[in-house]
Write an enzyme that holds these catalytic residues in place. Structure first.
Site, PDB file in Angstrom:
ATOM      1  N   TYR B 112      -3.922   1.853  -6.647  1.00 50.06           N
ATOM      2  CA  TYR B 112      -4.712   0.843  -7.369  1.00 50.06           C
ATOM      3  C   TYR B 112      -4.412   0.886  -8.852  1.00 50.06           C
ATOM      4  O   TYR B 112      -4.138   1.956  -9.417  1.00 50.06           O
ATOM      5  CB  TYR B 112      -6.213   1.116  -7.205  1.00 50.06           C
ATOM      6  CG  TYR B 112      -6.787   0.698  -5.887  1.00 50.06           C
ATOM      7  CD1 TYR B 112      -7.200  -0.610  -5.659  1.00 50.06           C
ATOM      8  CD2 TYR B 112      -6.961   1.634  -4.867  1.00 50.06           C
ATOM      9  CE1 TYR B 112      -7.759  -0.989  -4.452  1.00 50.06           C
ATOM     10  CE2 TYR B 112      -7.515   1.259  -3.647  1.00 50.06           C
ATOM     11  CZ  TYR B 112      -7.900  -0.047  -3.457  1.00 50.06           C
ATOM     12  OH  TYR B 112      -8.450  -0.413  -2.245  1.00 50.06           O
ATOM     13  N   TYR B 151      -3.623   4.712   1.829  1.00 46.86           N
ATOM     14  CA  TYR B 151      -3.634   5.751   0.797  1.00 46.86           C
ATOM     15  C   TYR B 151      -4.563   6.896   1.199  1.00 46.86           C
ATOM     16  O   TYR B 151      -5.524   6.704   1.933  1.00 46.86           O
ATOM     17  CB  TYR B 151      -4.020   5.183  -0.574  1.00 46.86           C
ATOM     18  CG  TYR B 151      -5.353   4.461  -0.634  1.00 46.86           C
ATOM     19  CD1 TYR B 151      -6.536   5.165  -0.834  1.00 46.86           C
ATOM     20  CD2 TYR B 151      -5.422   3.077  -0.533  1.00 46.86           C
ATOM     21  CE1 TYR B 151      -7.752   4.507  -0.921  1.00 46.86           C
ATOM     22  CE2 TYR B 151      -6.636   2.407  -0.611  1.00 46.86           C
ATOM     23  CZ  TYR B 151      -7.796   3.132  -0.797  1.00 46.86           C
ATOM     24  OH  TYR B 151      -9.001   2.470  -0.877  1.00 46.86           O
ATOM     25  N   ARG B 161      -7.047   6.019   4.090  1.00 50.60           N
ATOM     26  CA  ARG B 161      -7.563   4.676   4.338  1.00 50.60           C
ATOM     27  C   ARG B 161      -6.469   3.859   5.007  1.00 50.60           C
ATOM     28  O   ARG B 161      -5.315   3.877   4.577  1.00 50.60           O
ATOM     29  CB  ARG B 161      -7.928   3.961   3.024  1.00 50.60           C
ATOM     30  CG  ARG B 161      -9.075   4.503   2.191  1.00 50.60           C
ATOM     31  CD  ARG B 161     -10.429   4.578   2.848  1.00 50.60           C
ATOM     32  NE  ARG B 161     -10.775   3.588   3.860  1.00 50.60           N
ATOM     33  CZ  ARG B 161     -11.264   2.369   3.636  1.00 50.60           C
ATOM     34  NH1 ARG B 161     -11.469   1.953   2.412  1.00 50.60           N
ATOM     35  NH2 ARG B 161     -11.569   1.558   4.633  1.00 50.60           N
ATOM     36  N   HIS B 164      -5.867  -2.109   3.654  1.00 52.78           N
ATOM     37  CA  HIS B 164      -7.049  -2.983   3.662  1.00 52.78           C
ATOM     38  C   HIS B 164      -7.115  -3.799   2.382  1.00 52.78           C
ATOM     39  O   HIS B 164      -6.530  -3.443   1.363  1.00 52.78           O
ATOM     40  CB  HIS B 164      -8.330  -2.163   3.813  1.00 52.78           C
ATOM     41  CG  HIS B 164      -8.561  -1.211   2.673  1.00 52.78           C
ATOM     42  ND1 HIS B 164      -7.962   0.018   2.610  1.00 52.78           N
ATOM     43  CD2 HIS B 164      -9.296  -1.325   1.541  1.00 52.78           C
ATOM     44  CE1 HIS B 164      -8.324   0.627   1.491  1.00 52.78           C
ATOM     45  NE2 HIS B 164      -9.121  -0.164   0.817  1.00 52.78           N
ATOM     46  N   HIS B 166     -10.193  -5.520   0.004  1.00 55.21           N
ATOM     47  CA  HIS B 166     -11.632  -5.631  -0.225  1.00 55.21           C
ATOM     48  C   HIS B 166     -11.987  -7.088  -0.494  1.00 55.21           C
ATOM     49  O   HIS B 166     -11.256  -7.780  -1.219  1.00 55.21           O
ATOM     50  CB  HIS B 166     -12.042  -4.805  -1.443  1.00 55.21           C
ATOM     51  CG  HIS B 166     -11.817  -3.332  -1.287  1.00 55.21           C
ATOM     52  ND1 HIS B 166     -12.798  -2.471  -0.871  1.00 55.21           N
ATOM     53  CD2 HIS B 166     -10.711  -2.562  -1.493  1.00 55.21           C
ATOM     54  CE1 HIS B 166     -12.326  -1.237  -0.830  1.00 55.21           C
ATOM     55  NE2 HIS B 166     -11.053  -1.261  -1.207  1.00 55.21           N
TER      56      HIS B 166
HETATM   57 FE    FE Z   1      -9.720   0.470  -1.133  1.00 58.65          FE
END
Ligand code: FE
Lengths: 204, 246
Positions: B112, B151, B161, B164, B166
């Site tokens: 991110y 990640y 995770r 995905h 959000h």
């Molecule tokens: Fe996330």
């Protein structure tokens, strides 16, 4: 056999996670140049908005007493006369200079959220008058579904006593968790996720 | 707007059984952040059945194109090009027009763009990782992006995770407010993810898994994934207009 109702089911919620600010308030995280401003940031009023200017601030606090530094809070409120700026508001026309919605990420160091807004008017419900209040929605990492609550005002004791929503709360010791403490133009509203002073959250 | 009659009905009660409960110890952060007491039930008042309207005019041309909305002129984000599209519906099956849909995601390597992010996968200088759109009169939305990478995250010692995206969705009433996540068909990490598993029921989890949509896949360009989102329904207006005392 009967006819099927054919209703869909709401999509299940998932946590906003630690990086909700990338999507909702990118400028706050230092990502500039994509959105001019973060949606819902800045004062909710302009110079023409009717009503008393106030600041609402507070923190969202976890079960250990630690403020959340990755929460995001949204507020929604009526204008000074108690009208919502929404198509679903059918009683009258809201102040065109008051959008009524704001969004604020918690400060990355202190966890504080701040809204510069106006004091809302009273809104009726089922034939009674609700006291002035602001509706809040809180999301963060570790919160699996957004929490809905309300903030009332400590300088509205009489109206609060008549409020049909506050009257709903069986355990009267919990009512103060919904009252923002007003000092001058500043109203402080800390939200406790757990513990003795756990804020009342609503299933609306 | 297709519907000129304002919707003033209350919302269908939320089915809390299918949502994740607040306290889910497999997802450790929820332990200290979950309210312990019962929610106070409240039929919607004006304060919850109303909500702000976000016009289409707040959306800029590239807000729904994550491949270029952060990229230097002439450059593009690295990764598998995909189209994500679908409808925002309510529980009555009506398309929700004018819904604000905001989305954010990791880059192709699972990283991110955030100052608190410490994963060693590199940042992509041409990828911001977020966008938004407002649904059309039928509730339809779409955006172009790259497929996010999975990640690792600090929860269990080896938790990952699944890939995905959000989503934050703003419908017509403040009571409809919803944040959720979209997963990708065929990802084995979905079924071992502690955040996914906060949802108690596997059938409900499947409703967050977007299928590969070959019909809308653009040949030689990008694959499509279809993701419909359902917000709470609201009752018809006809029996709702009780006297309000003013
Ligand atoms: Fe996330």
């Amino acid at each position: 056999m009967v006819q099927p109702l054919n209703y869909l089911k709401e999509s299940p919620s998932q946590t906003a996670g630690p990086y909700v600010h990338i999507g909702c308030t990118p400028n706050f995280t230092g990502i500039h140049g994509v959105y001019e401003t973060d949606l819902g940031s800045g004062p909710l009023y302009n110079e023409k908005t009717r009503g008393e200017r106030i600041t609402i601030k507070g923190r969202v606090i976890d079960g250990s007493g630690t403020p959340l530094r990755d929460a995001m809070v949204e507020i929604w409120q009526a204008d000074a006369d108690g009208f919502y700026n929404s198509p679903s508001e059918t009683r009258g026309k809201a102040d065109p200079n008051f959008f009524g919605w704001g969004r604020c990420p918690a400060d990355m160091t202190t966890g504080e959220y701040v809204f510069e807004t106006i004091k809302p008017g009273r809104v009726p419900h089922a034939g009674r008058w609700m006291a002035p209040h602001v509706t809040l929605w809180i999301v963060a990492r570790g919160i699996n579904i957004g929490l809905q609550t309300r903030m009332y005002f400590s300088d509205e004791e009489e109206a609060n006593a008549e409020d049909p929503v506050l009257a709903r709360i069986e355990h009267r010791v919990r009512v103060p968790t919904l009252i923002g403490k007003r000092e001058g133009d500043v109203v402080t509203f800390d939200i406790y996720l757990q513990g003795e002073n756990e804020t009342v959250f609503f299933d609306i | 707007m297709k519907n000129t009659l304002p919707e003033t009905g209350g919302f269908f009660a939320r089915d809390r059984v299918m949502h994740p409960p607040a306290y889910t110890p497999g997802y450790k952060t929820s332990v200290l952040r979950s309210p312990q007491r019962a929610l106070i039930s409240l039929e919607g008042t004006k304060s919850e059945i109303t909500g702000p309207v976000f016009g289409h005019n707040m959306i800029n041309e590239f807000d729904n194109d994550l491949i270029v909305n952060y990229a230097k002129p002439g450059e593009m984000a690295i990764g598998q090009r995909i189209l994500v599209h679908g409808r925002v519906l309510d529980e009555r099956g009506h398309g929700v027009d004018g819904a604000l849909v905001e989305f954010w995601q990791a880059n192709a390597g699972g990283r991110y763009r955030h100052k608190k992010e410490t994963y060693l996968a590199p940042l992509d200088p041409n990828f911001g990782g977020f966008g938004r759109c407002v649904t059309d009169e039928n509730g339809y939305y779409w955006f172009r992006t790259i497929k996010p990478g999975p990640y690792p995250w600090p929860n269990g010692v080896n938790d990952w995770r699944p890939a995905h995206i959000h989503f934050s969705i703003f419908g017509h009433g403040f009571a409809q407010r919803l944040i959720t996540q979209m997963y990708f068909e065929g990802d084995p990490l979905i079924w071992i993810c502690p955040i996914v598993k906060t949802i108690p029921d596997d059938e409900t989890i499947k409703r967050l898994i977007a299928p590969l949509d070959m019909s809308n896949t653009i040949p030689m360009d990008m694959r499509a994934y279809k993701f419909d989102i359902v917000l709470r329904g609201r009752r018809s207006t006809m029996f709702e207009n009780r006297k309000e005392g003013n």
